[in-house]
Design a protein around this motif. Structure first.
Motif, short mmCIF file in Angstrom:
data_model
loop_
_atom_site.label_atom_id
_atom_site.label_comp_id
_atom_site.label_asym_id
_atom_site.label_seq_id
_atom_site.Cartn_x
_atom_site.Cartn_y
_atom_site.Cartn_z
N ALA A 245 27.24 -53.00 64.39
CA ALA A 245 26.05 -53.84 64.28
C ALA A 245 24.90 -53.17 63.56
O ALA A 245 23.82 -53.75 63.44
CB ALA A 245 25.60 -54.29 65.68
N LEU B 246 27.34 -58.57 64.63
CA LEU B 246 25.94 -58.98 64.46
C LEU B 246 25.29 -59.04 65.83
O LEU B 246 25.64 -59.89 66.66
CB LEU B 246 25.87 -60.36 63.78
CG LEU B 246 24.47 -60.99 63.68
CD1 LEU B 246 23.54 -60.13 62.83
CD2 LEU B 246 24.56 -62.41 63.11
N LEU C 200 25.54 -62.47 56.07
CA LEU C 200 26.59 -61.46 56.13
C LEU C 200 27.84 -61.92 55.39
O LEU C 200 28.49 -61.14 54.69
CB LEU C 200 26.92 -61.12 57.58
CG LEU C 200 25.83 -60.38 58.36
CD1 LEU C 200 26.19 -60.31 59.83
CD2 LEU C 200 25.61 -58.98 57.80
N VAL D 61 32.54 -62.55 61.18
CA VAL D 61 31.28 -62.12 61.80
C VAL D 61 31.43 -62.31 63.30
O VAL D 61 31.73 -63.41 63.77
CB VAL D 61 30.08 -62.91 61.26
CG1 VAL D 61 28.79 -62.43 61.94
CG2 VAL D 61 29.96 -62.76 59.74
#
Length: 300
Positions: A179, A214, A257, A265
């Protein structure tokens, strides 16, 4: 296609896994990711249970620390999971946290050498090959799995630093970024991975999968919880790191992303997430509805 997942953090007691897994399955979550952090929970044991409790959910373990695990054992466990639950497992291996490895007496002098030897041996074993190796760390004498997977599964590597990312491109089938990777960080990682693939002559083998965590907070106090976790990790000054807000805000961060080169993700709740089951429902329902399933990566 952008695949969306969520993390079951091992700061939760093992007995919390079953209700969260059931919530993920019922909500239609695509992937649930587990960690083998010292000294919390076993990634393989938790993955096996999660897969057995569900019919559809894909389970990833990111990552298994290679200094802690003999490569033959990890390959046996991986092969067993892939045969029991075909198409529903992704495993990643990596250096592990070096301070933790030192605590148990297995910190290697050269983590890169160990990871390279480990990836080469593990991928060969899972292809059904007999492996003899006399490396600095990996030593095998005519080892072959009696029950290799029916197909050849991908083996991913966790990476942060440039040398590890290049190594992942050379020797792994995909890469897991933690992350700390912002969209710009994902772009840089893609370039380094491709450098490794080119050096190994692997660029014709199709796309190298990139999985990115994330850090995500939603609901009451989301911004404060996110900020507190970033401060604890010493990352509060990194721009575009983590997201706090409603489904729209989270979906936009996911898309950034994906546009930077992430194929998957995985939303990582804060360690103090007050409603873990609600978090996976939020990901599978509200966020998934706002993230295009066919999003194209700018990194190609």
């Amino acid at each position: 296609m952008t695949t969306l997942g969520a993390v079951f953090r091992p700061q939760l007691a093992p007995e919390r896994l079953r209700p969260l897994v059931r919530a993920a399955e019922e909500a239609g979550l695509e992937e649930l990711w587990l960690w083998e952090d010292c000294f919390l929970e076993s990634g393989i044991a938790a993955a096996s249970a999660a897969l057995a409790w569900t019919e559809r959910l894909h389970v990833g373990v990111g990552l298994l620390p290679v200094p802690l695990r003999n490569v033959a054992l990890t390959s046996m466990e991986a092969a067993t999971l892939h045969r029991l639950f075909p198409g529903r497992v992704t495993l990643a291996v990596g250096h592990g946290v070096q301070d933790w490895m030192a605590q148990v007496g297995v910190r290697p002098a050269s983590p890169l050498t160990l990871l390279r030897e480990y990836l080469d041996a593990m991928r060969a074993l899972l292809r059904g090959e007999q492996v003899t190796a006399d490396g600095q760390y990996v030593r095998l004498d005519k080892v072959a799995l009696d029950w290799p997977p029916a197909g050849v599964p991908q083996v991913l590597a966790g990476g942060v630093g440039p040398r590890t990312l290049r190594l992942s491109g050379e020797s792994a089938d995909g890469t897991v970024l933690d992350a700390s990777a912002s969209p710009d960080g994902v772009r840089r990682a893609r370039l380094l991975i491709e450098e490794g693939r080119a050096a190994a002559g692997r660029t014709a083998r199709g796309r190298h999968k990139v999985v990115v965590y994330l850090l995500t907070a939603t609901g009451a106090g989301a911004a404060d919880r996110l900020r507190a976790e970033l401060v604890r990790e010493g990352r509060e000054s990194v721009p575009d790191l983590g997201v706090a807000g409603d489904a729209g805000a989270v979906a936009r961060a996911v898309q950034q992303l994906a546009d930077a080169g992430a194929d998957t993700v995985v939303l990582q709740p804060t360690a103090d997430e007050p409603d873990p089951e609600g978090f996976v429902r939020f990901v599978a329902g509200e966020v998934r509805a706002l993230v295009p399933r066919a999003a194209q990566s700018a990194a190609g």
